[in-house]
Design an enzyme around this catalytic site. Structure first.
Site, PDB file in Angstrom:
ATOM      1  N   HIS A  48       7.734   1.311 -10.741  1.00 30.21           N
ATOM      2  CA  HIS A  48       6.430   0.811  -9.995  1.00 30.21           C
ATOM      3  C   HIS A  48       5.220   1.340 -10.745  1.00 30.21           C
ATOM      4  CE1 HIS A  48       8.033   4.836  -8.499  1.00 30.21           C
ATOM      5  NE2 HIS A  48       6.403   5.237  -8.197  1.00 30.21           N
TER       6      HIS A  48
ATOM      7  N   HIS B 201       1.307   2.490  -9.873  1.00 31.11           N
ATOM      8  CA  HIS B 201       0.243   2.819  -9.116  1.00 31.11           C
ATOM      9  C   HIS B 201      -1.031   2.184  -9.351  1.00 31.11           C
ATOM     10  CE1 HIS B 201       2.470   6.489  -7.174  1.00 31.11           C
ATOM     11  NE2 HIS B 201       2.952   6.305  -8.537  1.00 31.11           N
TER      12      HIS B 201
ATOM     13  N   ASN C 174       4.892   6.375 -13.377  1.00 31.70           N
ATOM     14  CA  ASN C 174       5.427   7.582 -13.759  1.00 31.70           C
ATOM     15  C   ASN C 174       7.062   7.271 -13.963  1.00 31.70           C
ATOM     16  OD1 ASN C 174       3.179   9.214 -12.992  1.00 31.70           O
ATOM     17  ND2 ASN C 174       3.536   9.006 -11.194  1.00 31.70           N
TER      18      ASN C 174
ATOM     19  N   ARG D  92       0.833  -1.222  -0.112  1.00 34.16           N
ATOM     20  CA  ARG D  92       0.092  -0.011  -0.091  1.00 34.16           C
ATOM     21  C   ARG D  92       0.987   1.347   0.056  1.00 34.16           C
ATOM     22  NH1 ARG D  92      -5.021  -1.920   0.126  1.00 34.16           N
ATOM     23  NH2 ARG D  92      -5.194  -3.917   1.108  1.00 34.16           N
ATOM     24  N   ASP D  93       0.519   2.153  -0.844  1.00 35.31           N
ATOM     25  CA  ASP D  93       1.158   3.491  -0.782  1.00 35.31           C
ATOM     26  C   ASP D  93       0.955   4.219   0.518  1.00 35.31           C
ATOM     27  OD1 ASP D  93       2.148   5.475  -3.403  1.00 35.31           O
ATOM     28  OD2 ASP D  93       1.643   6.669  -1.403  1.00 35.31           O
ATOM     29  N   ILE D  94       2.069   4.627   1.194  1.00 34.14           N
ATOM     30  CA  ILE D  94       2.126   5.493   2.132  1.00 34.14           C
ATOM     31  C   ILE D  94       1.236   6.754   2.383  1.00 34.14           C
ATOM     32  CG2 ILE D  94       4.078   7.048   1.962  1.00 34.14           C
ATOM     33  CD1 ILE D  94       5.453   5.976   4.554  1.00 34.14           C
TER      34      ILE D  94
ATOM     35  N   GLU E 251       9.050  10.086  -8.390  1.00 32.09           N
ATOM     36  CA  GLU E 251       9.985  10.410  -7.238  1.00 32.09           C
ATOM     37  C   GLU E 251      10.801   9.480  -6.663  1.00 32.09           C
ATOM     38  OE1 GLU E 251       7.014  11.161  -4.034  1.00 32.09           O
ATOM     39  OE2 GLU E 251       5.942  12.516  -5.085  1.00 32.09           O
ATOM     40  N   VAL E 252      10.412   8.275  -6.949  1.00 29.38           N
ATOM     41  CA  VAL E 252      11.135   6.982  -6.671  1.00 29.38           C
ATOM     42  C   VAL E 252      11.700   6.422  -7.714  1.00 29.38           C
ATOM     43  CG1 VAL E 252      11.326   4.880  -5.077  1.00 29.38           C
ATOM     44  CG2 VAL E 252       9.771   6.664  -4.607  1.00 29.38           C
TER      45      VAL E 252
HETATM   46  P1  5GP Z   1       6.137   8.461  -7.964  1.00 25.39           P
HETATM   47  O1  5GP Z   1       5.951   9.815  -8.026  1.00 25.39           O
HETATM   48  O2  5GP Z   1       7.671   8.179  -7.888  1.00 25.39           O
HETATM   49  O3  5GP Z   1       5.278   7.600  -9.324  1.00 25.39           O
HETATM   50  O4  5GP Z   1       5.328   7.848  -6.654  1.00 25.39           O
HETATM   51  C1  5GP Z   1       5.961   7.284  -5.550  1.00 25.39           C
HETATM   52  C2  5GP Z   1       5.099   6.959  -4.415  1.00 25.39           C
HETATM   53  O5  5GP Z   1       5.734   6.351  -3.548  1.00 25.39           O
HETATM   54  C3  5GP Z   1       4.165   7.937  -3.891  1.00 25.39           C
HETATM   55  O6  5GP Z   1       2.956   7.842  -4.388  1.00 25.39           O
HETATM   56  C4  5GP Z   1       4.444   8.046  -2.359  1.00 25.39           C
HETATM   57  O7  5GP Z   1       3.414   8.073  -1.829  1.00 25.39           O
HETATM   58  C5  5GP Z   1       5.008   6.479  -2.242  1.00 25.39           C
HETATM   59  N1  5GP Z   1       6.090   6.202  -1.325  1.00 25.39           N
HETATM   60  C6  5GP Z   1       7.197   7.012  -1.055  1.00 25.39           C
HETATM   61  N2  5GP Z   1       7.844   6.670   0.107  1.00 25.39           N
HETATM   62  C7  5GP Z   1       7.229   5.424   0.397  1.00 25.39           C
HETATM   63  C8  5GP Z   1       7.386   4.692   1.429  1.00 25.39           C
HETATM   64  O8  5GP Z   1       8.412   4.577   2.080  1.00 25.39           O
HETATM   65  N3  5GP Z   1       6.410   3.523   1.549  1.00 25.39           N
HETATM   66  C9  5GP Z   1       5.252   3.410   0.829  1.00 25.39           C
HETATM   67  N4  5GP Z   1       4.325   2.385   0.683  1.00 25.39           N
HETATM   68  N5  5GP Z   1       4.902   4.229  -0.316  1.00 25.39           N
HETATM   69  C10 5GP Z   1       6.028   5.486  -0.188  1.00 25.39           C
END
Ligand code: 5GP
Length: 125
Positions: free
Chosen positions: A110, A112, A97, A34-36, A105-106
């Protein structure tokens, strides 16, 4: 050029067990949790266990077995959350993304999976 994978990214740390996560599915090659900071009642991230930065990296370098595992894991999560169309769920959106314009961001691939409510237009204008 090429793909530079940062093994200190947060999802790499989750895969190594350094940071806890709320797992919903684990397969041989994929992990879903699950997303945080959920943006919908269902907001799950699905990642491959391999070190891939983006969808295009994964598509270029992953094995057929990893790709099959990942694709099926995404479908299984939808089924498990009862948002899949096969069992009459209300549907969902899958987003991945990548890079600067994608506001990633990461830097570990991944998707969503978002569902549980009407999600509105695909992009903000
Ligand atoms: P991006 O913008 O890279 O597509 O999305 C990164 C997602 O990772 C965001 O929706 C953010 O809430 C989620 N996220 C960031 N850090 C963590 C974490 O430590 N644990 C979990 N479960 N989700 C995270």
């Amino acid at each position: 050029m090429g793909y530079a994978y940062d093994d200190q990214n947060i999802f790499a740390r989750i895969l190594r067990g350094e940071i806890p996560n709320d797992t919903v599915l684990e397969t041989e090659a994929s992990l879903a949790f699950r997303d945080i900071a959920p943006q919908a009642p269902v907001h799950i991230l699905v990642i491959p266990k391999g070190a891939y930065v983006s969808y295009d990296h994964f598509a270029a370098d992953a094995s057929d077995a990893e790709i099959a595992d990942y694709t099926r894991a995404i479908g299984l999560v939808c089924r498990q959350e009862e948002i899949d169309l096969g069992t009459g769920g209300d549907g969902y959106r899958v987003i991945s993304n990548a890079g600067a314009y994608g506001l990633q961001e990461v830097p570990h691939l991944h998707v969503h999976i978002l569902g549980g409510r009407t999600l509105g237009p695909m992009l903000a204008r």
